[in-house]
Write a protein that holds these residues in place. Structure first.
Motif, PDB file in Angstrom:
ATOM      1  N   HIS A 156       0.860  -1.191   0.000  1.00 46.54           N
ATOM      2  CA  HIS A 156       0.000   0.000   0.000  1.00 46.54           C
ATOM      3  C   HIS A 156       0.897   1.242   0.000  1.00 46.54           C
ATOM      4  O   HIS A 156       1.460   1.593   1.050  1.00 46.54           O
TER       5      HIS A 156
ATOM      6  N   GLN B 212       0.153   3.784   2.611  1.00 41.31           N
ATOM      7  CA  GLN B 212       0.444   3.514   4.029  1.00 41.31           C
ATOM      8  C   GLN B 212       1.933   3.635   4.326  1.00 41.31           C
ATOM      9  O   GLN B 212       2.402   3.234   5.393  1.00 41.31           O
TER      10      GLN B 212
ATOM     11  N   LEU C 103      -6.114  -6.436  12.874  1.00 41.15           N
ATOM     12  CA  LEU C 103      -6.557  -5.827  11.617  1.00 41.15           C
ATOM     13  C   LEU C 103      -7.665  -4.783  11.740  1.00 41.15           C
ATOM     14  O   LEU C 103      -7.484  -3.638  11.315  1.00 41.15           O
TER      15      LEU C 103
ATOM     16  N   TRP D 233      -6.681  -1.750  13.781  1.00 41.68           N
ATOM     17  CA  TRP D 233      -5.605  -1.043  13.068  1.00 41.68           C
ATOM     18  C   TRP D 233      -6.162  -0.243  11.888  1.00 41.68           C
ATOM     19  O   TRP D 233      -5.785   0.908  11.655  1.00 41.68           O
ATOM     20  N   LEU D 234      -7.103  -0.844  11.168  1.00 41.17           N
ATOM     21  CA  LEU D 234      -7.721  -0.123  10.047  1.00 41.17           C
ATOM     22  C   LEU D 234      -8.464   1.104  10.564  1.00 41.17           C
ATOM     23  O   LEU D 234      -8.288   2.218  10.052  1.00 41.17           O
TER      24      LEU D 234
ATOM     25  N   ARG E  87     -11.217  -3.050  -1.997  1.00 37.54           N
ATOM     26  CA  ARG E  87     -10.304  -3.228  -0.847  1.00 37.54           C
ATOM     27  C   ARG E  87     -10.389  -4.637  -0.268  1.00 37.54           C
ATOM     28  O   ARG E  87      -9.403  -5.327  -0.164  1.00 37.54           O
ATOM     29  N   PHE E  88     -11.576  -5.047   0.100  1.00 36.11           N
ATOM     30  CA  PHE E  88     -11.884  -6.429   0.481  1.00 36.11           C
ATOM     31  C   PHE E  88     -13.390  -6.523   0.649  1.00 36.11           C
ATOM     32  O   PHE E  88     -14.088  -5.503   0.631  1.00 36.11           O
TER      33      PHE E  88
ATOM     34  N   HIS F  38      -7.746  -8.183  -0.859  1.00 38.19           N
ATOM     35  CA  HIS F  38      -7.328  -9.003   0.282  1.00 38.19           C
ATOM     36  C   HIS F  38      -8.269 -10.193   0.347  1.00 38.19           C
ATOM     37  O   HIS F  38      -9.482 -10.019   0.417  1.00 38.19           O
TER      38      HIS F  38
ATOM     39  N   GLU G  69      -8.060 -13.247   4.537  1.00 35.82           N
ATOM     40  CA  GLU G  69      -6.821 -12.834   5.214  1.00 35.82           C
ATOM     41  C   GLU G  69      -6.854 -13.085   6.720  1.00 35.82           C
ATOM     42  O   GLU G  69      -5.801 -13.225   7.336  1.00 35.82           O
TER      43      GLU G  69
ATOM     44  N   HIS H 248      -2.652 -12.370   1.105  1.00 35.38           N
ATOM     45  CA  HIS H 248      -2.710 -13.147   2.358  1.00 35.38           C
ATOM     46  C   HIS H 248      -3.183 -14.591   2.170  1.00 35.38           C
ATOM     47  O   HIS H 248      -2.429 -15.505   2.387  1.00 35.38           O
TER      48      HIS H 248
ATOM     49  N   ILE I 245      -0.358  -7.689  12.183  1.00 33.71           N
ATOM     50  CA  ILE I 245      -1.771  -7.297  12.365  1.00 33.71           C
ATOM     51  C   ILE I 245      -2.777  -8.393  12.037  1.00 33.71           C
ATOM     52  O   ILE I 245      -3.971  -8.204  12.223  1.00 33.71           O
TER      53      ILE I 245
ATOM     54  N   ASP J 222       3.259  -5.794   2.064  1.00 35.37           N
ATOM     55  CA  ASP J 222       2.036  -5.251   2.651  1.00 35.37           C
ATOM     56  C   ASP J 222       2.304  -4.033   3.542  1.00 35.37           C
ATOM     57  O   ASP J 222       1.588  -3.830   4.536  1.00 35.37           O
TER      58      ASP J 222
HETATM   59  N1  GUN Z   1      -7.642  -5.511   4.676  1.00 36.41           N
HETATM   60  C1  GUN Z   1      -8.332  -4.441   4.276  1.00 36.41           C
HETATM   61  N2  GUN Z   1      -7.568  -3.367   4.184  1.00 36.41           N
HETATM   62  C2  GUN Z   1      -6.347  -3.755   4.527  1.00 36.41           C
HETATM   63  C3  GUN Z   1      -5.108  -3.081   4.601  1.00 36.41           C
HETATM   64  O1  GUN Z   1      -4.995  -1.894   4.350  1.00 36.41           O
HETATM   65  N3  GUN Z   1      -4.052  -3.838   4.977  1.00 36.41           N
HETATM   66  C4  GUN Z   1      -4.162  -5.166   5.260  1.00 36.41           C
HETATM   67  N4  GUN Z   1      -3.092  -5.841   5.601  1.00 36.41           N
HETATM   68  N5  GUN Z   1      -5.311  -5.801   5.219  1.00 36.41           N
HETATM   69  C5  GUN Z   1      -6.384  -5.103   4.843  1.00 36.41           C
END
Ligand code: GUN
Ligand code: FE
Length: 417
Positions: A66, A69, A81, A84-85, A192-193, A219, A222, A259, A288, A310
């Protein structure tokens, strides 16, 4: 034409390294022409760049990173995760609406990636099209190989980092259209996911995938939380990967699933059906995510595994550090789950970071004849009085080397600073 002297090392396959000690590599028009123990007659008298004890290796491929990031590296690494997001990443990413914030970060990211010897990468930007366009333009201008995505998110995230379905599709189409003729840095569709994209958004992205022959990065399975959340939001689907298949997102270009730690048999079957990559990101997985990909188990099921940093889930842009970490993690995985898993050896991990990952970008990631000469020279790893073989030099570099041990970088056959 360029002629280099030194030690040359690349992966033959996942088990074996090809090593040419004290040899000559000839590159012509940016591509490898051949490797010789004795320089052929026709090249006698030509200028030779001598790297002595240095080891010439292929540049690295980071299949999941990313750029947005980059400034978060090494922060919030005690969280999991979802926290952290929400606490770090979403507020930080929202700032990419401001081009004055985005430009210097994306420039620094690209410089640092080059410094770490990664010339091929699958990159997430943010939902902001203008900043994403800046990133892909700079990648293309620098001659770097990549897939760059404007991220899609229309749910499961705070207001300040959410688009409507219409906006998301419109801006993605503008992004795909503007950069469809890029030569080395190409656009890719980047939901994103599953927890941040609704079914109608996924289906709309599938239509764009077909229209623009664009691939997919996301992702995939994951974490346990992510896999459960995906199934809660997509009732009637048998697994996370099926969400993308049914949307038509896996048929028109590379498929890159970051992942892939908790796949069901259905996830594996679907990913394999489309020749997709499963990207192992050792640092992020321990920082994470709290799960370890079963690399050997997946490969015995023919899954195409590669490596990613990542960043910022991972804390360093050095993909070479992930080579070492993937060996370490494979031992832990084997220790706790010995029936299904085996430790991987260094040549295997090196292969994931070079030839395996590189295959997603064309003829890069090896130094066989015909491959693009995207290469690094590694040196300065030996202790006094203890000589190292070329393979030992590279192995030690992956564990304790720094960017100072990358003595030269060649991109498209040209020395870069
Ligand atoms: N899953 C959704 N967004 C992210 C991200 O920014 N980083 C990671 N590692 N997993 C995610
Ligand atoms: Fe990620």
């Amino acid at each position: 034409m360029n002629i280099f002297h030194g030690n040359i090392l690349f992966s033959k396959n996942s088990r074996e390294l090809a090593v040419y000690e004290d040899s000559y590599l000839v590159a012509d028009h940016g591509k490898v022409e051949g490797i010789y123990a004795v320089l052929p007659e026709q090249y006698q008298g030509a200028e030779i760049t001598d790297y002595g004890s240095g080891v010439i290796i292929p540049a690295f491929s980071d299949l999941h990173v990313h750029a947005s990031q980059y400034v978060e590296r090494g922060l919030g690494m005690d969280m999991l995760l979802s926290d952290w997001l929400n606490q770090y990443t979403f507020p930080q990413e929202s700032r990419f609406a401001d081009m004055n914030y985005a430009r210097p970060i994306y420039d620094a990211f690209i410089d640092d990636m080059i410094r770490h010897g990664t010339f091929h990468a699958c990159i997430f930007a943010t939902i902001h099209r203008e900043a994403s366009s800046y990133l892909i333009r700079r990648m293309e201008e620098r001659g770097l190989y990549g897939f760059v995505g404007k991220v899609n998110m229309n749910t499961g995230a705070p207001d300040y980092l959410r688009e409507t379905v219409e906006e998301s599709l419109l801006e993605t189409e503008r992004f795909l259209d503007e950069f469809k003729d890029n030569k080395t840095a190409k656009p890719i569709i980047t939901p994103r996911f599953a927890p941040t994209c609704s079914e109608d958004l996924m289906k709309g992205l599938g239509t764009l995938s077909k229209k623009y022959h664009a691939g997919l990065q996301t992702h995939l399975v994951e974490s346990r939380w992510e896999a459960e959340e995906a199934m809660r939001r997509f009732p009637g689907y048998q697994c996370d990967t099926e969400i993308y298949e049914r949307a038509g997102l896996m048929d028109n270009g590379p498929v890159v699933g970051a992942h892939f730690i908790f796949p069901s048999e259905a996830d594996i079957r679907i990913l394999n059906r489309h020749g997709g990559f499963a990207v192992h990101c050792p640092d992020a997985t321990t920082n994470i995510i709290a799960g370890i990909m079963g690399v050997s188990a997946l490969q015995s099921q023919d899954v195409r595994v590669s490596l990613g940093t990542d960043v910022g889930g991972g804390h360093s842009l050095g993909l070479y550090t992930q080579i070492a970490r993937s060996v370490q993690l494979s031992k832990l995985k084997w220790f706790y789950e010995p029936e299904q898993n085996k430790p991987i050896a260094f040549p295997h991990a090196f292969y994931l970071a070079t030839k395996a990952g590189g295959s997603g970008f064309g003829n890069v990631g090896s130094l066989e004849k015909g491959y693009v000469f995207n290469a690094l020279v590694i040196d300065g790893m030996a202790d006094e009085n203890i000589p190292l073989t070329p393979a030992q030099t590279v192995e030690r570099f992956c564990y304790i080397g720094t960017t100072d041990n990358i003595k030269a970088r060649y991109l498209n056959g040209r020395l870069i600073g």
